[in-house]
Design an enzyme around this catalytic site. Structure first.
Site, short mmCIF file in Angstrom:
data_model
loop_
_atom_site.label_atom_id
_atom_site.label_comp_id
_atom_site.label_asym_id
_atom_site.label_seq_id
_atom_site.Cartn_x
_atom_site.Cartn_y
_atom_site.Cartn_z
N ASP A 132 0.78 -1.24 0.00
CA ASP A 132 0.00 0.00 0.00
C ASP A 132 0.81 1.30 0.00
O ASP A 132 0.41 2.27 -0.62
CB ASP A 132 -0.97 -0.03 1.21
CG ASP A 132 -1.95 1.14 1.20
OD1 ASP A 132 -2.40 1.49 0.11
OD2 ASP A 132 -2.25 1.69 2.28
N CYS A 192 -22.77 -0.65 -6.90
CA CYS A 192 -21.86 0.12 -6.04
C CYS A 192 -21.97 1.62 -6.33
O CYS A 192 -21.92 2.44 -5.42
CB CYS A 192 -20.42 -0.37 -6.18
SG CYS A 192 -19.82 -0.45 -7.87
N CYS A 196 -23.50 4.18 -3.29
CA CYS A 196 -22.54 5.01 -2.55
C CYS A 196 -23.29 6.19 -1.90
O CYS A 196 -23.93 6.97 -2.60
CB CYS A 196 -21.45 5.53 -3.49
SG CYS A 196 -20.37 6.71 -2.66
S1 SF4 Z 1 -21.42 -3.80 -7.31
FE1 SF4 Z 1 -19.85 -2.73 -8.47
S2 SF4 Z 1 -18.03 -4.00 -8.28
FE2 SF4 Z 1 -19.77 -5.30 -7.70
S3 SF4 Z 1 -20.37 -6.31 -9.62
FE3 SF4 Z 1 -21.62 -4.47 -9.43
S4 SF4 Z 1 -20.48 -2.93 -10.60
FE4 SF4 Z 1 -19.06 -4.60 -10.18
S1 SF4 Z 2 -18.10 6.57 0.19
FE1 SF4 Z 2 -18.22 4.42 0.78
S2 SF4 Z 2 -19.53 3.53 -0.81
FE2 SF4 Z 2 -18.76 5.48 -1.61
S3 SF4 Z 2 -16.90 4.98 -2.74
FE3 SF4 Z 2 -16.27 5.57 -0.68
S4 SF4 Z 2 -16.15 3.61 0.41
FE4 SF4 Z 2 -17.38 3.23 -1.43
#
Ligand code: SF4
Ligand code: SF4
Length: 374
Positions: A132, A192, A196
């Site tokens: 990292d 995702c 978010c």
């Molecule tokens: S939630 Fe995001 S990372 Fe997971 S399969 Fe769907 S698009 Fe891909």
């Molecule tokens: S705020 Fe949370 S859900 Fe949004 S990109 Fe960052 S880690 Fe992922």
């Protein structure tokens, strides 16, 4: 396809404690390098200025710059236990990877163990391990090594373990056979991006750190923008939301023994406890965890934001005590939380405390926050 030597390297990686291992060449796809440069040009690296330093950017774009004569990159993955049930009212949420031992330490120890085993296996060769901290485009390398594809949330995931996976790399001058790259299985999914809380995933594979709760609560040491505070909810260290909604994580196999040793008392720390942490308790409570590296002031700041979002009026006395803190960062967020929790019953006490603070306060940002109380 891996030859006998590469297969032996993978056996040694498993023996060193890694769940995933793939091998690739020290080269990046032009698409990944372009993506990195566009992300930097758009300022999405927030206050992580080192990301934009030309020399560092050049090194990140060229894995060969990290070790002379490097021929192979061994990418490893360490799986960890996913988050459990939703956190109870009045408690904070700590990102699942941070519930136990600091993975930087655990991973580095395992990588060094692997390096020693490779010294015996490969004879004379140079190697370097990374976790990292160095300018390594780890998700791109992991994809090219077949460890997993880069999801639209920018993290690495695979069909077996989902994205509950931390990455490390071992660069070596030894020439090893490579694995085929991982194929992308996101398809038309956008869970995702849609899930978010702050809209930080501004396009597939592009996360604007300035809006990301993980960055705001872990890396960022300043005042959390007011418009983002309500969106943070009760997350006090990191955010797992984009992983929690991923369909591949619902199918992910569970971890046998988690080398990060998640601690039960970190799963749902009561906000009252976090708001009242003094320096000694903080250090003892979070020793060896990633939370410790973030420091007490940021954690208490985050807990104040979570308290302001909680609707829990019983936290008001702890917040009133926080406006006596020497750190302006903590005072400011405690003021915000008090104003959020102010109602007909507690307004007299809160107003008196804030009037008293206004009288003695010298920090203009804190005074601006107090001025919201009319
Ligand atoms: S939630 Fe995001 S990372 Fe997971 S399969 Fe769907 S698009 Fe891909
Ligand atoms: S705020 Fe949370 S859900 Fe949004 S990109 Fe960052 S880690 Fe992922």
């Amino acid at each position: 396809m891996a030859d006998g030597l590469s297969a032996e390297v993978k056996r040694l990686a498993r023996a060193a404690g890694f769940d995933d291992c793939g091998i690739t060449r020290p080269a990046l796809d032009a698409r990944d390098v372009d993506g990195l440069r566009r992300w930097v040009a758009a300022g999405m690296y927030a206050d992580m200025a080192w990301m934009a330093e030309p020399e560092r950017l050049a090194r990140r774009s060229n894995p060969r710059s990290l070790l002379a004569d490097v021929r192979s990159v061994i990418c490893v993955g360490l799986r960890y236990t996913p988050p459990r049930a939703p956190t109870a009212d009045g408690c904070g949420v700590i990102s699942a990877y941070a519930l136990g031992d600091d993975y930087h330490i655990v991973m580095k120890k395992r990588l060094k163990r692997l390096a020693r085993a490779l010294d015996r296996l490969l004879g004379a060769h140079d190697q370097r391990v990374f976790v990292d901290t160095a300018p390594v485009l780890e998700h791109a390398l992991a994809a090219s090594a077949g460890v997993g594809w880069q999801g639209k949330h920018s993290l690495t995931l695979n069909r077996d373990g989902g994205s509950w996976l931390l990455l490390g790399e071992l660069f070596t001058t030894a020439e090893l056979d490579c694995d085929p790259p991982a194929s992308d299985h996101c398809g038309s999914c956008s869970a995702c991006i849609d899930g978010c809380p702050t809209g930080a995933i501004v396009a597939p594979f592009v996360v604007d750190a300035r809006r990301c709760i993980s960055w705001l609560t872990i890396e960022y040491g300043g005042v959390i923008p007011r418009h983002l505070r309500p969106l943070i909810g009760n997350r006090v260290f990191g955010c797992d939301d984009c992983q929690l909604v991923c369909p591949w994580n619902r199918k992910a196999s569970t971890v046998g023994s988690d080398l990060l040793r998640p601690r039960a008392d970190n799963r749902a720390p009561p906000l009252r406890e976090l708001l009242t942490l003094d320096a000694a308790t903080f250090h003892a409570r979070f020793r060896n965890t990633p939370v410790k590296r973030t420091g007490r002031a940021r954690l208490v700041r985050n807990a104040a934001v979570a308290a302001g979002n909680s609707g829990d009026r019983s936290l008001v006395p702890a917040l009133v005590r926080l406006i006596e803190e020497p750190e302006a960062l903590i005072r400011l967020h405690a003021v915000w939380a008090l104003i959020q929790l102010r109602d007909a019953e507690n307004s007299t006490a809160i107003d008196a405390a804030l009037r008293e603070l206004r009288r003695r306060e010298h920090d203009t940002a804190v005074l601006e926050e107090v001025a919201r109380l009319r």
